[in-house]
Design an enzyme around this catalytic site. Structure first.
Site, short mmCIF file in Angstrom:
data_model
loop_
_atom_site.label_atom_id
_atom_site.label_comp_id
_atom_site.label_asym_id
_atom_site.label_seq_id
_atom_site.Cartn_x
_atom_site.Cartn_y
_atom_site.Cartn_z
CG LEU B 222 -1.82 1.21 0.70
CD1 LEU B 222 -2.50 1.18 0.51
CD2 LEU B 222 -2.38 1.05 2.52
CG ASP B 223 0.21 4.80 0.34
OD1 ASP B 223 -0.86 4.53 -0.75
OD2 ASP B 223 -0.77 4.76 2.22
#
Lengths: 279, 279, 279, 279
Positions: B222-223
């Site tokens: 994530l990210d």
């Protein structure tokens, strides 16, 4: 190796095949074509080739038939020895200081071989860096003599590049012709705007919200030579003409330093009155 | 043609020789090597070759031995037909609107084939442009069903690229695996800073003077996926968290639109967790 | 005059009425309120008042009841004499050089009264400018002695502002407490990102497209003090960690020089962990 | 409240004292003086005063003697009702689209009351937003009639601000005189450069490295009116005139939207041919 020629199929293949056959390892290669159908083609190839300095004539000779067949303008620029730079200044030191600092910190290829000035003010700052400083006054009506003295200095010093770092004298066409594509000037304005005198005063009067500076090669056409780099910074209604001058000086030194660095790294190709700057 | 391989001498020569022999005219060629001595080499060649669509298998077959010898990862991306794009949104329309506008004004290669949303709010704006809008609600505890419905839509629509244009749902690793290197997200922060929720509130609390946004490929991390583009804008003490959110939205739409355009023009190569973006 | 107080009606009227009655001419006045209904209010008034230096105690005394009634934190900063600045450096000179250059060209209010370093490398560059250079080595396990020597120097020199211009030592909380809101550091990263060591290597590994630097006041919370200024520059896949370091140095020197200039012009008010920087 | 007057001591005190006495709470106050000794003084005060709309005449009447004594040009601009905006366009929709989008997303104070065009192309896009679209063709030799029709529309619509969003017609001096300081134009060039036709072609020919756009008030002096905002973007040798046009359109829409927003927030004061834009 820097190449300009009419665009056609097979140029990249011919050049890369040649370099491979010579035993070169291509480190970097950039191309640009103004128009895939019949435009101009520009290429810059950076390569490692052991003992190139010694073999230069041989390599160039082997490349000549290819160049002739493809109608190329080309040159083989060696990474060593470093180019020799003369910096011309008047009284303001901000651009010179930036060049000296970047040179000292290893960010500028090439050697600053001398500083030439029509005033004596910046002598101590230059000599502190162990660089020769030459004061050649330009007396009214005796400009030709001054230019002759400068040219003698430049030639004796084996100068490759002349940088006008806020040098407040206009060079004669004869001088410019001696260093075609090898004189860089910093113009204290975002060209083509405010091309005349005192551009910061003009910018203030016009109420602009952004000011800039332009580094360009010097040609016989004053302020009209090929642009190498420009940059800008915001100003507001709070900035008077003097504040704009101060902001402008910061832009000038950055823009000139970038242009000089790119020239010294042989990144710039001329195309009429425009530049191709490979990054 | 996009190529990644270990760096060695002769790659450019081999590729350009091959294309020349096939009758191709190179329009644009960019290379990048992470390290001239033993690093990774990346190359993008844009060329005109009449009837390439029909001859694709033949050309690819002829290139295979060269690719094998030089250990290349490569692909041949055709300019036509255009890539098919699905845009996923939630309630905020600024990024979607920017993509629709650029598409409509001809600045975006590819077709926006559908918009998928977990809310129905943006339906009118999308349908005004004659683009199908699919509302797939994501109910708590029923995320897997929603993703299955989305995947069915994407596959039925022959989608090449999924754009998360402020889509406020985290995709499952299984979903991400179906479109490796083909899902682009806009992160409303200058990564790696403020990676959690409500970054504009965090930025305000920290008193930053510049805020930014980041477009990146989506991976299971994530990210943490490869960054494609980032941009920033100045803020001052006068900007509260809401002002920063407003400024941030302007950056988000610009940054996402650039990243999508570059992907659609096949300008991006992946290199581990980094991107090579040829300009 | 710099003022912080709870926001309420009548503050501007009270201050401007007071200054008018004292015979002052307001040159510049800036205000900021975090929230018109019950927030904090900040004001900076720049004014001309003949003989203010001589009348300072009298003027301050006359203002005290107003300040007390409106619960103000306030101070009266005189334009003269200039603030005395100590610059702390280690081996890298780019930030120091920029401060010296701006000081010499009249772009920095205040006097650079001394340079203190834990190495002797930059002595010649500093002494060339006629500024005292003090070498205080920081031996392992003897940091307290070094800090004591530094503090003695700073106090003997009547120093108002300490600038850490790439000073590679962490100051003890006791040292920081002696100069609250009067120590400025340049952090070689776009905070809050990459807060640890070697941020350019981290930035390269993460594949960021923009790098930055941050000038902040030093507090006991390492890298966590109030941000004064930040700036950024684009990088590409062509820039390796070393290139990023070079670009970063250019940002660092500009950002630090701006922050120091604003502090010396008394433009900065502290508000918790944020700054109000009046332009 | 916006005020221009000759600079002298006591202005801020007089205004803030007056507002305090009226029961107003100052939310924001900005001043600017071109020269502390005898220049022009500009002030913008944003305040909350309950029932100001009802008490407007009374408040203005009470301020008149102060204004007369201090030789002020002043006006009291109410936050409500919102200003009414007419947007004039030709065929290109990018600037209009940006205004519509910002209006719809609540980033633009004021109402877009109508769109007027000399072509019918953009009618659907405008009507989709529920905004009246008026097509007034401008036939050769019948410009006066067209302008009369436009003026009738503007006056019937109670228009406060006219925005020329790539409107390819030159307004007559008589038209301009009807809306002094209330017509904003976007110029597709970084004024004062390339002031004539086809500036992107000119920019390409000149080989510039940065292009820009300028939003300005329209006066009788074509392209010479007070500049409100400018912005720029980098281009390279890879961008041809068409690419520059595309980049230019992005700058145009941003710059125009900012200028319109500031005007609608009453942030702009005119000072001869310059603007004071309070932030």
């Amino acid at each position: 190796m820097l190449i300009s020629c009419p665009d056609r199929a097979g140029i990249v293949a011919a050049v890369s095949q040649f370099l491979f056959a010579q035993g070169a390892n291509i480190v970097r290669s950039d191309q640009h074509t103004t128009d895939p159908g019949g435009g101009s083609f520009f290429m810059r190839v950076e390569f490692d080739l052991p003992e190139l300095a010694a073999r230069r004539a041989e390599v160039a000779g082997a490349f000549s038939p290819i160049a002739a067949r493809l109608e190329m303008d080309w040159r083989l620029a060696l990474g060593a020895p470093p180019k020799r730079v003369a910096v011309c200044v008047s009284r303001e030191g901000h651009c010179l200081n930036e060049l000296l600092w970047r040179h000292q910190s290893g960010e500028l290829e090439g050697d600053i071989a001398m500083v030439v000035s029509n005033h004596d003010d910046l002598r101590p700052a230059v000599q502190m860096h162990g660089i020769p400083f030459h004061h050649i006054a330009v007396r009214p009506g005796a400009k030709a003599e001054a230019e002759a003295a400068q040219l003698a200095l430049l030639q004796a010093g084996g100068i490759d590049l002349v940088v006008l770092a806020r040098y407040m004298q206009i060079l004669s066409p004869a001088f410019v012709d001696r260093y075609p594509g090898r004189i860089i000037n910093i113009h204290h304005s975002f060209l083509p705007a405010f091309a005349g005198g005192n551009p910061y005063r003009q910018a203030y009067e016009r109420g602009v919200k952004i000011i800039g500076a332009t580094a360009h090669y010097v040609t016989a056409d004053l302020d009209g030579g090929p642009i190498i780099e420009q940059d800008v910074q915001r100003v507001t209604h709070r900035d008077n003409a003097e504040d704009m001058r101060r902001v402008g000086r910061q832009i000038e030194r950055t823009v000139l330093a970038r242009a000089v660095a790119w020239h010294l790294e042989d990144r710039i190709l001329l195309h009429g009155n425009r530049t191709v700057v490979f990054d």
